[in-house]
Enzyme design. Sequence first.
Site, mmCIF file in Angstrom:
data_model
loop_
_atom_site.group_PDB
_atom_site.id
_atom_site.type_symbol
_atom_site.label_atom_id
_atom_site.label_comp_id
_atom_site.label_asym_id
_atom_site.label_seq_id
_atom_site.Cartn_x
_atom_site.Cartn_y
_atom_site.Cartn_z
ATOM 1 N N GLY A 14 84.073 -85.633 27.834
ATOM 2 C CA GLY A 14 83.078 -85.118 28.770
ATOM 3 C C GLY A 14 81.699 -84.856 28.205
ATOM 4 O O GLY A 14 80.990 -83.984 28.693
ATOM 5 N N ASN A 16 79.062 -86.863 28.471
ATOM 6 C CA ASN A 16 78.086 -87.215 29.517
ATOM 7 C C ASN A 16 78.065 -86.158 30.610
ATOM 8 O O ASN A 16 77.002 -85.792 31.117
ATOM 9 C CB ASN A 16 78.394 -88.600 30.098
ATOM 10 C CG ASN A 16 77.838 -89.711 29.225
ATOM 11 O OD1 ASN A 16 76.637 -89.920 29.175
ATOM 12 N ND2 ASN A 16 78.719 -90.395 28.505
ATOM 13 N N MET A 92 88.283 -93.140 33.591
ATOM 14 C CA MET A 92 88.848 -94.402 33.155
ATOM 15 C C MET A 92 89.868 -94.992 34.136
ATOM 16 O O MET A 92 90.583 -95.924 33.796
ATOM 17 C CB MET A 92 89.478 -94.243 31.764
ATOM 18 C CG MET A 92 88.460 -93.826 30.700
ATOM 19 S SD MET A 92 86.894 -94.718 30.798
ATOM 20 C CE MET A 92 86.914 -95.621 29.265
ATOM 21 N N ASN A 109 78.077 -94.834 37.803
ATOM 22 C CA ASN A 109 78.926 -94.895 36.606
ATOM 23 C C ASN A 109 78.033 -95.166 35.403
ATOM 24 O O ASN A 109 76.996 -95.809 35.523
ATOM 25 C CB ASN A 109 79.941 -96.035 36.737
ATOM 26 C CG ASN A 109 80.869 -96.115 35.534
ATOM 27 O OD1 ASN A 109 81.338 -95.095 35.026
ATOM 28 N ND2 ASN A 109 81.144 -97.322 35.053
ATOM 29 N N HIS A 111 78.201 -96.902 31.562
ATOM 30 C CA HIS A 111 79.041 -97.783 30.742
ATOM 31 C C HIS A 111 78.304 -98.087 29.439
ATOM 32 O O HIS A 111 77.095 -98.350 29.456
ATOM 33 C CB HIS A 111 79.341 -99.079 31.505
ATOM 34 C CG HIS A 111 80.256 -99.975 30.733
ATOM 35 N ND1 HIS A 111 81.613 -99.720 30.596
ATOM 36 C CD2 HIS A 111 80.011 -101.106 30.029
ATOM 37 C CE1 HIS A 111 82.156 -100.661 29.840
ATOM 38 N NE2 HIS A 111 81.204 -101.505 29.484
ATOM 39 N N ASP A 147 83.231 -101.876 36.227
ATOM 40 C CA ASP A 147 81.970 -101.914 35.489
ATOM 41 C C ASP A 147 81.018 -102.974 36.056
ATOM 42 O O ASP A 147 80.361 -103.705 35.311
ATOM 43 C CB ASP A 147 82.223 -102.164 33.989
ATOM 44 C CG ASP A 147 83.050 -101.036 33.376
ATOM 45 O OD1 ASP A 147 82.901 -99.891 33.809
ATOM 46 O OD2 ASP A 147 83.854 -101.324 32.469
ATOM 47 N N GLN A 175 71.961 -92.272 23.629
ATOM 48 C CA GLN A 175 71.126 -92.870 24.687
ATOM 49 C C GLN A 175 71.775 -92.731 26.056
ATOM 50 O O GLN A 175 71.082 -92.597 27.070
ATOM 51 C CB GLN A 175 70.831 -94.342 24.379
ATOM 52 C CG GLN A 175 70.008 -94.546 23.135
ATOM 53 C CD GLN A 175 68.730 -93.710 23.135
ATOM 54 O OE1 GLN A 175 68.031 -93.612 24.149
ATOM 55 N NE2 GLN A 175 68.431 -93.071 22.019
ATOM 56 N N GLU A 176 73.125 -92.760 26.083
ATOM 57 C CA GLU A 176 73.824 -92.568 27.364
ATOM 58 C C GLU A 176 73.421 -91.244 27.995
ATOM 59 O O GLU A 176 73.150 -91.159 29.194
ATOM 60 C CB GLU A 176 75.347 -92.575 27.156
ATOM 61 C CG GLU A 176 75.938 -93.924 26.844
ATOM 62 C CD GLU A 176 77.471 -93.869 26.793
ATOM 63 O OE1 GLU A 176 78.093 -93.266 27.671
ATOM 64 O OE2 GLU A 176 78.036 -94.429 25.835
HETATM 65 C C1 GAR Z 1 81.217 -93.015 27.405
HETATM 66 O O1 GAR Z 1 80.816 -93.791 26.307
HETATM 67 C C2 GAR Z 1 81.129 -93.811 28.696
HETATM 68 O O2 GAR Z 1 80.023 -94.665 28.726
HETATM 69 C C3 GAR Z 1 82.414 -94.574 28.654
HETATM 70 O O3 GAR Z 1 83.354 -93.624 28.223
HETATM 71 C C4 GAR Z 1 82.714 -92.707 27.329
HETATM 72 C C5 GAR Z 1 83.023 -91.309 27.810
HETATM 73 O O4 GAR Z 1 82.524 -90.376 26.904
HETATM 74 N N1 GAR Z 1 82.742 -95.135 29.940
HETATM 75 C C6 GAR Z 1 83.281 -96.339 30.102
HETATM 76 O O5 GAR Z 1 83.618 -97.048 29.181
HETATM 77 C C7 GAR Z 1 83.452 -96.761 31.550
HETATM 78 N N2 GAR Z 1 83.929 -98.095 31.617
HETATM 79 P P1 GAR Z 1 82.287 -88.881 27.345
HETATM 80 O O6 GAR Z 1 83.625 -88.385 27.925
HETATM 81 O O7 GAR Z 1 81.935 -88.158 26.087
HETATM 82 O O8 GAR Z 1 81.195 -88.847 28.364
#
Ligand code: GAR
Length: 203
Positions: A14, A16, A92, A109, A111, A147, A175-176
């Site tokens: 979590g 993001n 996921m 979303n 990615h 995606d 960056q996300e």
């Molecule tokens: C992140 O890198 C997100 O972009 C990816 O899962 C991770 C979750 O991290 N999502 C995908 O791959 C979706 N297809 P987080 O729980 O620390 O946010």
Amino acid sequence: MSECVIGILASGRGSNMKALLAACASGEIPARVAVVLSDKEQAGALATARAQGVDAVWLNPKDHGTREAYDRALVAELRARGVTLVCLAGYMKLVSKAFIEPFQNRILNIHPSLLPSFPGLNAQQQALDYGVKLAGCTVHLVELAMDAGPIVMQTAVPVEDNDTGDTLSARVLEQEHRLYVAAVKAFAEGRVTVDGRRVSVRP
Ligand code: GAR
């Protein structure tokens, strides 16, 4: 403009979600997060949200026979709280029509690749293995295919010669967090127009 009420779906640690919560709390994003939902009881995201006083709910997929039934239960939780914008943040599980239709063009979303390259799991490792020079991340609207969906914003992250999956993932993740906050802020401020696959964001 009507109030932006966010629902976040997360399956993992979590980070993001945390970035979005912080940006809403500071007022950078003019919205409030009404609920965090997860398909995983042990998701770090649930614990973090609860610790911050945010309503956090685990919905067990096993309690709902089909993906559609599960998605209807998710939609009911979101609707009960007046959610107007849904953010998938490391969620996921594939979503069905039952989830997408009630929130047409209101599900985002993030990615960790420059889509449409490298959808699916381990996107950063896929990018490394392919040998790209620019990796990155994408915020997109959610449609049925995994995606996929119209792209809202992207950030490129250069690949270094000595990168491993872990070092590249860490730089992409940084960056996300920035990109997701910028994209959700644009939606909350009503600056986004969707025209088929083309999404424009006013400054
Ligand atoms: C992140 O890198 C997100 O972009 C990816 O899962 C991770 C979750 O991290 N999502 C995908 O791959 C979706 N297809 P987080 O729980 O620390 O946010």
